[in-house]
Structures are given as structure tokens and as C-alpha cells.
Design a protein around this motif. Structure first.
Motif, mmCIF file in Angstrom:
data_model
loop_
_atom_site.group_PDB
_atom_site.id
_atom_site.type_symbol
_atom_site.label_atom_id
_atom_site.label_comp_id
_atom_site.label_asym_id
_atom_site.label_seq_id
_atom_site.Cartn_x
_atom_site.Cartn_y
_atom_site.Cartn_z
ATOM 1 N N SER A 21 -49.591 3.651 13.726
ATOM 2 C CA SER A 21 -50.543 2.643 13.119
ATOM 3 C C SER A 21 -51.546 2.401 14.055
ATOM 4 O O SER A 21 -52.709 2.073 13.611
ATOM 5 C CB SER A 21 -49.826 1.305 12.607
ATOM 6 N N ARG A 22 -51.660 2.659 15.371
ATOM 7 C CA ARG A 22 -52.609 2.331 16.343
ATOM 8 C C ARG A 22 -53.243 3.452 16.407
ATOM 9 O O ARG A 22 -54.501 3.321 16.922
ATOM 10 C CB ARG A 22 -52.026 1.802 17.528
ATOM 11 N N VAL A 23 -52.810 4.516 16.630
ATOM 12 C CA VAL A 23 -53.759 5.744 17.125
ATOM 13 C C VAL A 23 -53.796 6.692 15.930
ATOM 14 O O VAL A 23 -54.391 7.851 16.141
ATOM 15 C CB VAL A 23 -53.147 6.590 18.510
ATOM 16 N N GLY A 24 -53.222 6.505 14.624
ATOM 17 C CA GLY A 24 -53.197 7.460 13.672
ATOM 18 C C GLY A 24 -54.382 7.274 12.582
ATOM 19 O O GLY A 24 -54.548 8.292 11.853
ATOM 20 N N ASP A 25 -55.236 6.407 12.973
ATOM 21 C CA ASP A 25 -56.456 6.116 12.293
ATOM 22 C C ASP A 25 -57.447 7.053 12.640
ATOM 23 O O ASP A 25 -57.505 7.712 13.709
ATOM 24 C CB ASP A 25 -56.802 4.876 12.220
ATOM 25 N N LYS A 26 -58.547 7.432 11.718
ATOM 26 C CA LYS A 26 -59.173 8.653 12.196
ATOM 27 C C LYS A 26 -60.147 8.272 13.476
ATOM 28 O O LYS A 26 -60.599 9.241 14.276
ATOM 29 C CB LYS A 26 -60.278 8.948 11.000
ATOM 30 N N TRP A 27 -60.605 6.932 13.545
ATOM 31 C CA TRP A 27 -61.632 6.701 14.756
ATOM 32 C C TRP A 27 -60.754 6.772 16.068
ATOM 33 O O TRP A 27 -61.400 7.222 17.066
ATOM 34 C CB TRP A 27 -61.952 5.187 14.460
ATOM 35 N N SER A 28 -59.540 6.129 16.399
ATOM 36 C CA SER A 28 -58.652 6.298 17.475
ATOM 37 C C SER A 28 -58.567 7.740 17.878
ATOM 38 O O SER A 28 -58.732 7.955 18.928
ATOM 39 C CB SER A 28 -57.489 5.643 17.135
ATOM 40 N N MET A 29 -58.079 8.610 16.979
ATOM 41 C CA MET A 29 -57.778 10.206 17.271
ATOM 42 C C MET A 29 -59.393 10.817 17.728
ATOM 43 O O MET A 29 -59.194 11.449 18.655
ATOM 44 C CB MET A 29 -57.319 10.808 15.956
ATOM 45 N N LEU A 30 -60.393 10.486 17.071
ATOM 46 C CA LEU A 30 -61.570 10.962 17.590
ATOM 47 C C LEU A 30 -62.136 10.425 19.035
ATOM 48 O O LEU A 30 -62.352 11.173 19.467
ATOM 49 C CB LEU A 30 -62.583 10.677 16.636
ATOM 50 N N VAL A 31 -61.624 9.291 19.203
ATOM 51 C CA VAL A 31 -62.090 8.685 20.417
ATOM 52 C C VAL A 31 -61.277 9.335 21.410
ATOM 53 O O VAL A 31 -61.885 9.781 22.572
ATOM 54 C CB VAL A 31 -61.994 7.038 20.476
#
Length: 122
Positions: A21-31
Motif C-alpha cells: 500500500s505504501r510502495v505499490g502505487d505508480k508514483w512511489s515505484m517511479l520515484v
């Protein structure tokens, strides 16, 4: 997987569910992916390297992995002020998994798009 393992995976306290839930969104992974490719970056560099992210979204996104100890934020007392972001050792550890996911997505995207089209035509 037995019944208890399934129930634990569905629990709000499940570690996998919590981390995704913390790193699975598209923005966190892209960062994370962008910081892997470019080591240490300033805010504007990150924003340039992720062209469709807004300033507000990048600010919010950097707080989550930063709070989880995945991204290091270093503020330099200079004029003008300078802040750089980089991955911590913990932040580098999921990168092979993310790389595998990106490879899988690239290899399967055409088939997935075709499946979506067939599904919509039903």
C-alpha cells in the motif's frame, strides 16, 4: 496456502499488504526507479525525470518512502537551500523485485491489452 495464511494475507495488519500500500502505487515505484537510475537528485531533477508528476504529488510521494526509511533526504545549509534525495540501503533492496515486475509488464503488455479488448467486447 492454508486457511490461516489466507486469512493473515487478507488482514489489515499483513506485512505484504502494508508495504504494497505504501510502495505499490505508480508514483512511489517511479520515484524509487528514478532514484536507482540517477543516484542522488534534487527535487526539480526528480520532477523533470518523472514528467507527468505534479509538484504536489511528488512532495506527498517523497514523504511515504522517506518515512519508511527507503529514501534519504539531505538538506544542505547553503544559499540558495539545496535538498537532495537518494535511496537508502533498505530502499535499494526491493529494486530487483521492481525490475522483475517491469520486465514482466513489458513482456506481457501486448497480450494484456489484447485480453482487455476481448473482455470489453463480451
Amino acid at each position: 496456502m492454508n486457511r490461516n495464511e489466507i486469512r493473515d494475507a487478507l488482514s489489515p495488519n499483513c506485512p505484504v499488504r502494508n508495504v504494497l500500500s505504501r510502495v505499490g502505487d505508480k508514483w512511489s515505484m517511479l520515484v524509487l526507479f528514478t532514484l536507482e537510475a540517477n543516484r542522488s537528485q534534487r527535487f526539480k531533477e526528480l520532477q523533470r525525470n518523472i514528467p507527468d508528476i505534479s509538484q504536489k504529488m511528488l512532495t506527498a510521494t517523497l514523504k511515504m518512502p522517506g518515512g519508511d526509511g527507503l529514501v534519504r533526504r539531505v538538506a544542505f545549509s547553503e544559499i540558495p537551500p539545496r535538498v537532495e534525495y537518494s535511496l537508502t540501503e533498505k530502499g535499494q533492496s526491493p529494486l530487483p523485485l521492481i525490475d522483475n515486475l517491469l520486465s514482466w509488464a513489458s513482456e506481457n503488455m501486448a497480450d494484456i491489452i489484447e485480453s482487455r479488448k476481448r473482455y470489453l467486447l463480451k
